[in-house]
Design a protein around this motif. Structure first.
Motif, PDB file in Angstrom:
ATOM      1  N   ASN A 158       4.166 -18.877   4.951  1.00 36.65           N
ATOM      2  CA  ASN A 158       4.582 -18.393   6.185  1.00 36.65           C
ATOM      3  C   ASN A 158       3.903 -16.997   6.833  1.00 36.65           C
ATOM      4  O   ASN A 158       3.692 -16.219   6.055  1.00 36.65           O
ATOM      5  N   PHE A 159       3.863 -16.909   8.163  1.00 37.51           N
ATOM      6  CA  PHE A 159       3.409 -15.986   8.850  1.00 37.51           C
ATOM      7  C   PHE A 159       4.658 -15.269   9.474  1.00 37.51           C
ATOM      8  O   PHE A 159       5.227 -15.811  10.327  1.00 37.51           O
ATOM      9  N   ILE A 160       4.668 -13.968   9.419  1.00 39.21           N
ATOM     10  CA  ILE A 160       5.876 -13.262   9.784  1.00 39.21           C
ATOM     11  C   ILE A 160       5.290 -11.847  10.371  1.00 39.21           C
ATOM     12  O   ILE A 160       4.515 -11.148   9.696  1.00 39.21           O
ATOM     13  N   ALA A 161       5.724 -11.637  11.688  1.00 42.87           N
ATOM     14  CA  ALA A 161       5.289 -10.562  12.306  1.00 42.87           C
ATOM     15  C   ALA A 161       6.411 -10.157  13.459  1.00 42.87           C
ATOM     16  O   ALA A 161       7.112 -10.663  13.866  1.00 42.87           O
ATOM     17  N   ASN A 162       6.447  -8.430  13.325  1.00 42.98           N
ATOM     18  CA  ASN A 162       7.467  -7.843  14.189  1.00 42.98           C
ATOM     19  C   ASN A 162       8.797  -8.293  13.908  1.00 42.98           C
ATOM     20  O   ASN A 162       9.533  -8.650  14.648  1.00 42.98           O
ATOM     21  N   THR A 163       9.355  -7.531  13.015  1.00 45.44           N
ATOM     22  CA  THR A 163      10.558  -7.858  12.534  1.00 45.44           C
ATOM     23  C   THR A 163      11.272  -6.469  12.702  1.00 45.44           C
ATOM     24  O   THR A 163      10.809  -5.583  11.867  1.00 45.44           O
ATOM     25  N   ASP A 164      12.663  -6.437  13.437  1.00 47.23           N
ATOM     26  CA  ASP A 164      13.515  -5.133  12.943  1.00 47.23           C
ATOM     27  C   ASP A 164      13.632  -4.767  11.830  1.00 47.23           C
ATOM     28  O   ASP A 164      13.625  -3.466  11.186  1.00 47.23           O
TER      29      ASP A 164
END
Length: 224
Positions: A158-164
């Motif tokens: 999975n590609f995960i970006a910009n999470t608080d």
């Protein structure tokens, strides 16, 4: 063996309790694909098997597929998807893949057994404003939790970006979940007081269990 395809499922602008856009309860072999799922105040897609503390129905959600959908949410609270089942075989062998998930408020979750979450894109998972503590902890891509049940699930590619909050959360005290080959960029972005200690964390592993037994099972983390 139902099919939900090529729909726009939009909950609108008003919050009316915690509502799922699609809930499969005691359903097997469903194929949910190529839909636009927007503005859900709980889950975009909820695969819900038996959970005794909420209902005592012998419900199973097995061998369902959720793929090639777009999820986004303008409401204060919502996750793209969840698989839930308390015990072996109640939420099992579901596959969630090739979805585009953006601008939601809390993390999706994987519970049950032998589920696979792969090849999804998650962008801009931001903290909810619907809860008093803003739940920064949950403003990540995906959580593998044990407060219901979670064994031998796989989260990969999975590609995960910009999470608080943290990109991936693991707190299962059972064994055998795998987190592999995920790319996590710009996680733990929230800098407020509620996010103290969670800044810049991509993978967050901590003990949690029944009756305050704080432990983490034998899980696999590799090539993230």
């Amino acid at each position: 063996n139902g099919v939900i395809q090529y729909n726009e499922i939009n909950g609108g602008t008003e919050v009316q309790g915690e509502r799922d856009s699609v809930r499969i309860k005691d359903g097997n072999g469903w194929n949910i694909h190529h839909n636009l799922v927007a503005n859900f105040s709980h889950d975009g897609v909820n695969l819900m098997g038996r959970i005794p503390q909420w209902h005592d129905v012998e419900a199973h959600v097995n061998n369902n597929e959720v793929h090639h959908n777009e999820f986004f949410n303008d409401l204060p609270y919502g996750r793209a998807f969840g698989t839930q089942g308390n015990g072996l075989g109640y939420a099992s062998s579901n596959k969630i893949y090739d979805n585009y998930i953006h601008d939601v408020q809390i993390n999706s979750k994987v519970q049950g057994d032998h589920n696979e979450v792969f090849n999804n894109v998650f962008l801009n998972v931001r903290r909810t404003t619907a809860r008093s503590n803003n739940e920064v902890f949950h403003a990540g891509r995906i959580g593998v939790h044990d407060y219901i049940y979670s064994v031998q699930n796989k989260v990969y590619d999975n590609f995960i970006a910009n999470t608080d909050g943290p990109g991936i959360v693991m707190n299962g005290h059972e064994d055998g979940n795998e987190v592999r080959n995920n790319t996590i960029i710009n996680s733990g972005m929230y800098r407020g007081s509620q996010g103290a200690g969670l800044e810049n964390i991509g993978l967050y592993i901590f003990g949690r269990g029944p009756h305050l037994e704080r432990s983490v099972g034998a899980h696999i983390f590799a090539q993230n």
